[in-house]
Design an enzyme around this catalytic site. Structure first.
Site, PDB file in Angstrom:
ATOM      1  N   SER A 106      24.584  41.580  13.315  1.00 41.93           N
ATOM      2  CA  SER A 106      25.561  42.517  12.715  1.00 41.93           C
ATOM      3  C   SER A 106      26.155  43.405  13.799  1.00 41.93           C
ATOM      4  O   SER A 106      27.270  43.899  13.667  1.00 41.93           O
ATOM      5  CB  SER A 106      24.881  43.383  11.660  1.00 41.93           C
ATOM      6  N   ARG A 107      25.412  43.621  14.875  1.00 39.45           N
ATOM      7  CA  ARG A 107      25.891  44.521  15.934  1.00 39.45           C
ATOM      8  C   ARG A 107      26.929  43.857  16.835  1.00 39.45           C
ATOM      9  O   ARG A 107      27.590  44.550  17.613  1.00 39.45           O
ATOM     10  CB  ARG A 107      24.714  45.034  16.761  1.00 39.45           C
ATOM     11  N   GLN A 137       9.685  41.521  15.356  1.00 44.32           N
ATOM     12  CA  GLN A 137       9.641  41.911  13.937  1.00 44.32           C
ATOM     13  C   GLN A 137       8.907  40.846  13.122  1.00 44.32           C
ATOM     14  O   GLN A 137       8.054  41.161  12.282  1.00 44.32           O
ATOM     15  CB  GLN A 137      11.074  42.080  13.422  1.00 44.32           C
ATOM     16  N   GLN A 155      13.823  53.065  10.116  1.00 42.04           N
ATOM     17  CA  GLN A 155      13.681  52.218  11.305  1.00 42.04           C
ATOM     18  C   GLN A 155      14.716  52.550  12.384  1.00 42.04           C
ATOM     19  O   GLN A 155      14.793  51.876  13.402  1.00 42.04           O
ATOM     20  CB  GLN A 155      13.731  50.734  10.934  1.00 42.04           C
ATOM     21  N   GLY A 162      14.758  36.030  10.178  1.00 39.59           N
ATOM     22  CA  GLY A 162      15.333  35.353  11.335  1.00 39.59           C
ATOM     23  C   GLY A 162      14.443  35.522  12.552  1.00 39.59           C
ATOM     24  O   GLY A 162      13.871  36.589  12.774  1.00 39.59           O
ATOM     25  N   LYS A 220      15.391  35.601  15.601  1.00 35.46           N
ATOM     26  CA  LYS A 220      15.998  36.384  16.699  1.00 35.46           C
ATOM     27  C   LYS A 220      15.193  37.669  16.894  1.00 35.46           C
ATOM     28  O   LYS A 220      14.927  38.078  18.009  1.00 35.46           O
ATOM     29  CB  LYS A 220      17.448  36.722  16.393  1.00 35.46           C
ATOM     30  N   ASP A 221      14.830  38.289  15.771  1.00 35.20           N
ATOM     31  CA  ASP A 221      13.983  39.483  15.823  1.00 35.20           C
ATOM     32  C   ASP A 221      12.527  39.019  15.840  1.00 35.20           C
ATOM     33  O   ASP A 221      11.774  39.212  14.880  1.00 35.20           O
ATOM     34  CB  ASP A 221      14.242  40.366  14.603  1.00 35.20           C
ATOM     35  N   HIS A 250      22.348  35.220   8.395  1.00 44.13           N
ATOM     36  CA  HIS A 250      21.856  35.470   7.028  1.00 44.13           C
ATOM     37  C   HIS A 250      22.125  34.266   6.134  1.00 44.13           C
ATOM     38  O   HIS A 250      21.313  33.924   5.264  1.00 44.13           O
ATOM     39  CB  HIS A 250      22.542  36.701   6.435  1.00 44.13           C
TER      40      HIS A 250
HETATM   41  O1  PAF Z   1      15.916  42.538  10.099  1.00 48.07           O
HETATM   42  C1  PAF Z   1      16.395  43.379   9.311  1.00 48.07           C
HETATM   43  O2  PAF Z   1      17.532  43.268   8.868  1.00 48.07           O
HETATM   44  C2  PAF Z   1      15.549  44.599   8.913  1.00 48.07           C
HETATM   45  O3  PAF Z   1      14.755  45.014   9.961  1.00 48.07           O
HETATM   46  C3  PAF Z   1      14.729  44.350   7.645  1.00 48.07           C
HETATM   47  C4  PAF Z   1      13.705  43.230   7.854  1.00 48.07           C
HETATM   48  C5  PAF Z   1      15.636  44.000   6.489  1.00 48.07           C
HETATM   49  C6  PAF Z   1      13.932  45.616   7.278  1.00 48.07           C
HETATM   50  O4  PAF Z   1      14.764  46.696   7.020  1.00 48.07           O
END
Ligand code: PAF
Length: 295
Positions: A190-191, A157, A61, A151, A153-154, A37
């Site tokens: 975070s995990r 997404q 989600q 990011g 990494k995802d 972050h």
């Molecule tokens: O990547 C994340 O932390 C979440 O999926 C996001 C983009 C903030 C949506 O809730």
């Protein structure tokens, strides 16, 4: 630092900044901030006049058996971390009722992300990307940014949210920020906080797997089956690693490709459990050779 919890106040703040001709960047997060972050916020600070960091653990989600209630929430620490990056940041931290005024029940209106969620994480997390896209669309409406940073990494997404921006005609620049990794290669998440010391050590195979695939693609390996096997063979080095998926898909359509074409952009991605902790990692890669021109 300004902390805003209401959508209306957030919109008023953004409108004021916009009317002054200032460029707003949004960094959407679910809090529990880490070095990944940090990189997003630094990139945002370098690219805009005003930066909004949203902190919202989005219930829609998470699946019924996922970690919504247990998800780490460290609001005060997050604000302290952000304050050290810049005292001029705005933090948007709405409650669930503010973001979902009609409730989070299944019959609310939400974003359908279509076939893009058919593979990778989408195949195992029913409704996850619909929840992400819905929440991010709401964050866009609340924060009214010119650019938004996510990011890589995802990766799934990021591809889906970029498509959301394109298909919904949103005037927002999407910026993907490279994954930040610990010295042994593990991507910050975070995990990671859930891992025992032994699992943390073993988790190094996650990044090794996707980088193994990346290297093989660079050397000319084109077959999905061979690339998947390379990733599995690395992940099998650790008994604790329970692979959910390891796959190679087209970087735009997110559909599996049996044989990569020269010049094709692909995404190699894995999801792996260590105990009950699920880690993901991915790399974008381009196959060597020139892409054929479409006639
Ligand atoms: O990547 C994340 O932390 C979440 O999926 C996001 C983009 C903030 C949506 O809730």
């Amino acid at each position: 630092m300004k902390i805003i919890t209401s959508v209306r106040k957030m919109q008023a703040w953004a409108d004021r900044r916009r009317s002054e001709g200032r460029c707003i960047a949004l960094v959407p997060t679910m809090g529990a901030l880490h070095a990944g972050h940090d990189a997003l916020v630094r990139a945002a600070l370098a690219s805009a006049d005003d930066v909004v960091v949203s902190i919202f653990v989005n219930p829609t989600q998470f699946g019924p058996r996922e970690d919504f209630n247990a998800y780490p929430r460290h609001f005060d620490e997050d604000v302290e971390i952000l304050g050290k990056l810049s005292s001029g940041l705005a933090v948007f931290a709405p409650g669930v009722e503010e973001m979902y005024p009609g409730g989070v029940q299944a019959d609310r209106i939400s974003v359908d992300v279509g076939y893009l969620s058919r593979y990778l994480c989408g195949a195992f997390r029913q409704g996850h990307f619909e929840g992400v896209a819905t929440a991010v669309l709401k964050l866009f409406h609340a924060c009214r940014p010119h650019v938004a940073l996510f990011g890589l990494k995802d990766a799934q997404q990021f591809v889906i949210l970029s498509r959301l921006v394109r298909d919904m005609l949103l005037d927002i620049g999407m910026v993907g920020v490279p994954t930040v990794r610990a010295a042994d290669g593990l991507a910050f998440s975070s995990r990671n906080a859930y891992l025992s010391p032994g699992q943390r050590k073993a988790a190094v195979v996650v990044s090794q797997a996707v980088h193994g695939a990346e290297e093989a693609i660079g050397k000319g390996e084109q077959r999905r089956a061979a690339l998947v096997e390379i990733m599995y063979s690395i992940l099998r080095r650790e008994d604790d690693a329970r692979v959910q998926y390891a796959d190679v898909v087209d970087a735009d359509t997110l559909q599996p490709i049996e044989e990569i074409s020269p010049g094709q952009h692909v995404l190699a991605a894995v999801a792996v459990y260590f105990g009950s902790t699920r880690l993901i990692d991915s790399v974008f890669a381009q196959a060597p050779g020139a892409a054929c021109r479409k006639i």
